[in-house]
Design an enzyme around this catalytic site. Structure first.
Site, PDB file in Angstrom:
ATOM      1  N   ASP A 144      16.894 -12.586  43.426  1.00  0.00           N
ATOM      2  CA  ASP A 144      16.506 -11.632  44.467  1.00  0.00           C
ATOM      3  C   ASP A 144      15.164 -12.118  45.004  1.00  0.00           C
ATOM      4  O   ASP A 144      14.148 -12.040  44.296  1.00  0.00           O
ATOM      5  CB  ASP A 144      16.394 -10.221  43.873  1.00  0.00           C
ATOM      6  N   VAL A 145      15.162 -12.625  46.232  1.00  0.00           N
ATOM      7  CA  VAL A 145      13.941 -13.251  46.773  1.00  0.00           C
ATOM      8  C   VAL A 145      12.803 -12.254  46.982  1.00  0.00           C
ATOM      9  O   VAL A 145      11.666 -12.660  47.214  1.00  0.00           O
ATOM     10  CB  VAL A 145      14.216 -14.016  48.095  1.00  0.00           C
TER      11      VAL A 145
ATOM     12  N   ASN B 127      16.151 -18.843  53.829  1.00  0.00           N
ATOM     13  CA  ASN B 127      17.205 -18.387  54.737  1.00  0.00           C
ATOM     14  C   ASN B 127      17.691 -16.961  54.463  1.00  0.00           C
ATOM     15  O   ASN B 127      18.215 -16.299  55.346  1.00  0.00           O
ATOM     16  CB  ASN B 127      18.367 -19.393  54.616  1.00  0.00           C
TER      17      ASN B 127
ATOM     18  N   TYR C 242      14.560  -5.489  62.028  1.00  0.00           N
ATOM     19  CA  TYR C 242      14.983  -6.887  61.845  1.00  0.00           C
ATOM     20  C   TYR C 242      14.211  -7.793  62.818  1.00  0.00           C
ATOM     21  O   TYR C 242      13.697  -8.844  62.401  1.00  0.00           O
ATOM     22  CB  TYR C 242      16.491  -6.988  62.078  1.00  0.00           C
TER      23      TYR C 242
ATOM     24  N   LYS D 258      11.659 -11.069  62.005  1.00  0.00           N
ATOM     25  CA  LYS D 258      11.861 -12.440  62.498  1.00  0.00           C
ATOM     26  C   LYS D 258      10.626 -12.928  63.262  1.00  0.00           C
ATOM     27  O   LYS D 258      10.257 -14.105  63.188  1.00  0.00           O
ATOM     28  CB  LYS D 258      13.138 -12.501  63.340  1.00  0.00           C
TER      29      LYS D 258
HETATM   30  N1  LIG Z   1      24.178 -14.914  62.127  1.00  0.00           N
HETATM   31  C1  LIG Z   1      23.362 -14.930  63.165  1.00  0.00           C
HETATM   32  O1  LIG Z   1      23.775 -14.689  64.318  1.00  0.00           O
HETATM   33  C2  LIG Z   1      21.900 -15.263  62.978  1.00  0.00           C
HETATM   34  C3  LIG Z   1      21.131 -15.434  64.142  1.00  0.00           C
HETATM   35  C4  LIG Z   1      19.788 -15.730  64.007  1.00  0.00           C
HETATM   36  C5  LIG Z   1      19.221 -15.890  62.749  1.00  0.00           C
HETATM   37  N2  LIG Z   1      20.000 -15.713  61.648  1.00  0.00           N
HETATM   38  C6  LIG Z   1      19.349 -15.881  60.341  1.00  0.00           C
HETATM   39  O2  LIG Z   1      20.074 -16.785  59.539  1.00  0.00           O
HETATM   40  C7  LIG Z   1      19.957 -16.401  58.176  1.00  0.00           C
HETATM   41  C8  LIG Z   1      21.337 -16.260  57.554  1.00  0.00           C
HETATM   42  O3  LIG Z   1      22.094 -15.295  58.275  1.00  0.00           O
HETATM   43  P1  LIG Z   1      23.679 -15.187  58.128  1.00  0.00           P
HETATM   44  O4  LIG Z   1      24.191 -14.567  59.359  1.00  0.00           O
HETATM   45  O5  LIG Z   1      24.213 -16.466  57.652  1.00  0.00           O
HETATM   46  O6  LIG Z   1      23.757 -14.065  56.990  1.00  0.00           O
HETATM   47  P2  LIG Z   1      24.774 -13.841  55.772  1.00  0.00           P
HETATM   48  O7  LIG Z   1      24.765 -12.369  55.545  1.00  0.00           O
HETATM   49  O8  LIG Z   1      26.060 -14.529  56.006  1.00  0.00           O
HETATM   50  O9  LIG Z   1      24.019 -14.575  54.576  1.00  0.00           O
HETATM   51  C9  LIG Z   1      22.836 -14.041  54.023  1.00  0.00           C
HETATM   52  C10 LIG Z   1      22.832 -14.360  52.545  1.00  0.00           C
HETATM   53  O10 LIG Z   1      21.589 -13.874  52.002  1.00  0.00           O
HETATM   54  C11 LIG Z   1      21.871 -13.306  50.739  1.00  0.00           C
HETATM   55  N3  LIG Z   1      20.828 -12.339  50.384  1.00  0.00           N
HETATM   56  C12 LIG Z   1      20.634 -11.100  50.905  1.00  0.00           C
HETATM   57  N4  LIG Z   1      19.603 -10.504  50.287  1.00  0.00           N
HETATM   58  C13 LIG Z   1      19.128 -11.374  49.367  1.00  0.00           C
HETATM   59  C14 LIG Z   1      18.061 -11.325  48.434  1.00  0.00           C
HETATM   60  N5  LIG Z   1      17.294 -10.242  48.288  1.00  0.00           N
HETATM   61  N6  LIG Z   1      17.847 -12.408  47.647  1.00  0.00           N
HETATM   62  C15 LIG Z   1      18.639 -13.504  47.757  1.00  0.00           C
HETATM   63  N7  LIG Z   1      19.665 -13.599  48.614  1.00  0.00           N
HETATM   64  C16 LIG Z   1      19.898 -12.546  49.417  1.00  0.00           C
HETATM   65  C17 LIG Z   1      23.224 -12.643  50.910  1.00  0.00           C
HETATM   66  O11 LIG Z   1      23.864 -12.401  49.647  1.00  0.00           O
HETATM   67  C18 LIG Z   1      23.959 -13.660  51.766  1.00  0.00           C
HETATM   68  O12 LIG Z   1      24.682 -14.606  50.991  1.00  0.00           O
HETATM   69  C19 LIG Z   1      19.136 -15.116  58.158  1.00  0.00           C
HETATM   70  O13 LIG Z   1      17.784 -15.436  57.921  1.00  0.00           O
HETATM   71  C20 LIG Z   1      19.302 -14.586  59.552  1.00  0.00           C
HETATM   72  O14 LIG Z   1      18.229 -13.762  59.959  1.00  0.00           O
HETATM   73  C21 LIG Z   1      21.324 -15.400  61.731  1.00  0.00           C
END
Ligand SMILES: NC(=O)c1ccc[n+]([C@@H]2O[C@H](COP(=O)([O-])OP(=O)(O)OC[C@H]3O[C@@H](n4cnc5c(N)ncnc54)[C@H](O)[C@@H]3O)[C@@H](O)[C@H]2O)c1
Length: 256
Positions: free
Chosen positions: A62-63, A89, A153, A157
Site C-alpha cells: 500500500d503506497v 504509477n 483527482y 495530478k
Molecule cells: N486511464 C487513464 O485514462 C489515465 C489517464 C491519465 C493518467 N492516468 C494515470 O495512470 C496511472 C494508472 O491508471 P490506470 O488507469 O492504469 O489505473 P488502474 O486502476 O488500471 O491501475 C491502478 C493500479 O493501482 C493499484 N493501487 C491502487 N491503490 C493502491 C495503493 N494504495 N497501493 C498500491 N497500489 C495501488 C490498483 O490496485 C491498480 O492495480 C494513474 O496514476 C492514473 O492517474 C490514467
C-alpha cells in the site's frame, strides 16, 4: 533501449498502464518489481512476464503506508541488490465534485496519489543516488486541463507535476532525473471508472475519444513506450519535464 538488467520498481502494476509498463520494460531486459495493493493482480502480471521469458517478482504494497513502502524497498534490495528506475504509477480516482466528496475520499486520493509518490520517492532516493537512477511519475493532463466531477483527482495530478519539478531540482546534482508523464484518456482502469460514473457510459466513452485530435483514446502500451524512453539513457538530459502523451487532447474543437 539500454535497460538490460536494470532494476525497475513499478507501483500499481497489477493492471492498466502500470501492467503495460511492466510488460514493456521486461521486454527491454529489465528486472521488474510488480508493486500493487492487489497481490493477485500483481502475481498475474508476474506470470505474463515470466511466460514471455522476463524476470519479475510481485510485492503486495500500500503506497500510502510508510511501513508497507519500507518493506517494498527492503524486498527490492534483497532480491535485486539495487534500484535503477522507480515508476510511481499507483492511483485512485473519485468521480465527484468537491461538495459530494467526503473527507475520507479526499484524504484517500491525496494519500495514495500524492502521498504514494512522496513515500516511494523518499525511501528509494538514497538507493537511486548510488545507481544515478531516475523516477518516472504518472501524472495526467487532468493536472492542467480539468474535467467535471473529479476535482480531488485533478488536484492530486497537478500536485504530482509540481512535485516532479521540485524533486528534479533537489536531486539533479546527485545525477538523479525525475520526470512525469501526462496521459490523456487511456483504455485502463481509471478511465473506465470515470465512464461508468457517467449517466451513459458507452456514450461517455465515445465522446471521450473525440476530445483527442486523433479521435480515439490511447492504449496503455503507448504510455509505456514514453516511460521507457524517459527511464533510459537516451533521455540523459531530460529532467523536471512533464511529457504529454494525449493524442492531442483538447487541441481545439473537434471536426463537425
Ligand atoms: N486511464 C487513464 O485514462 C489515465 C489517464 C491519465 C493518467 N492516468 C494515470 O495512470 C496511472 C494508472 O491508471 P490506470 O488507469 O492504469 O489505473 P488502474 O486502476 O488500471 O491501475 C491502478 C493500479 O493501482 C493499484 N493501487 C491502487 N491503490 C493502491 C495503493 N494504495 N497501493 C498500491 N497500489 C495501488 C490498483 O490496485 C491498480 O492495480 C494513474 O496514476 C492514473 O492517474 C490514467
Amino acid at each position: 533501449m539500454d535497460l538490460q538488467n536494470r532494476s525497475v520498481v513499478i507501483t500499481g502494476s497489477g493492471s492498466g498502464i502500470g501492467r503495460a509498463c511492466a510488460l514493456e520494460f521486461a521486454k527491454e531486459g529489465a528486472n521488474i518489481v510488480i508493486a500493487d495493493i492487489q497481490l493477485d493482480a500483481a502475481q498475474e502480471t508476474v506470470s505474463r512476464i515470466t511466460a514471455a521469458g522476463g524476470k519479475a517478482f510481485a510485492c503486495g504494497v500500500d503506497v500510502s503506508k510508510p511501513d508497507s513502502v519500507a518493506a517494498l524497498v527492503s524486498e527490492t534490495i534483497k532480491q535485486y541488490g539495487k534500484i535503477d528506475v522507480l515508476v510511481n504509477n499507483a492511483a485512485v480516482q473519485v468521480n465527484k465534485t468537491i461538495v459530494d466528496t467526503s473527507f475520507d475520499e479526499w484524504n484517500k486520493q491525496m494519500s495514495v496519489n500524492v502521498g504514494g509518490v512522496f513515500l516511494c520517492s523518499k525511501l528509494f532516493l538514497p538507493y537511486l543516488k548510488s545507481t544515478k537512477g531516475n523516477i518516472v511519475n504518472m501524472s495526467s493532463v487532468n493536472g492542467f486541463f480539468v474535467e467535471p466531477s473529479c476535482a480531488g483527482y485533478c488536484a492530486t495530478k497537478a500536485a504530482i507535476t509540481g512535485l516532479t519539478k521540485a524533486m528534479a531540482i533537489d536531486h539533479g546534482p546527485d545525477g538523479i532525473r525525475v520526470n512525469c508523464i501526462c496521459p490523456g484518456y487511456i483504455d485502463a482502469g481509471l478511465a473506465e471508472g470515470y465512464f461508468q460514473s457517467q449517466a451513459n457510459p458507452a456514450q461517455s466513452r465515445a465522446e471521450a475519444g473525440k476530445l483527442h485530435a486523433l479521435w480515439r483514446i490511447g492504449k496503455p502500451e503507448e504510455v509505456a513506450q514514453v516511460a521507457i524512453f524517459l527511464a533510459s539513457d537516451r533521455a540523459s538530459f531530460v529532467t523536471g519535464s512533464a511529457y504529454v502523451v494525449d493524442g492531442g487532447f483538447g487541441s481545439g474543437l473537434p471536426p463537425k
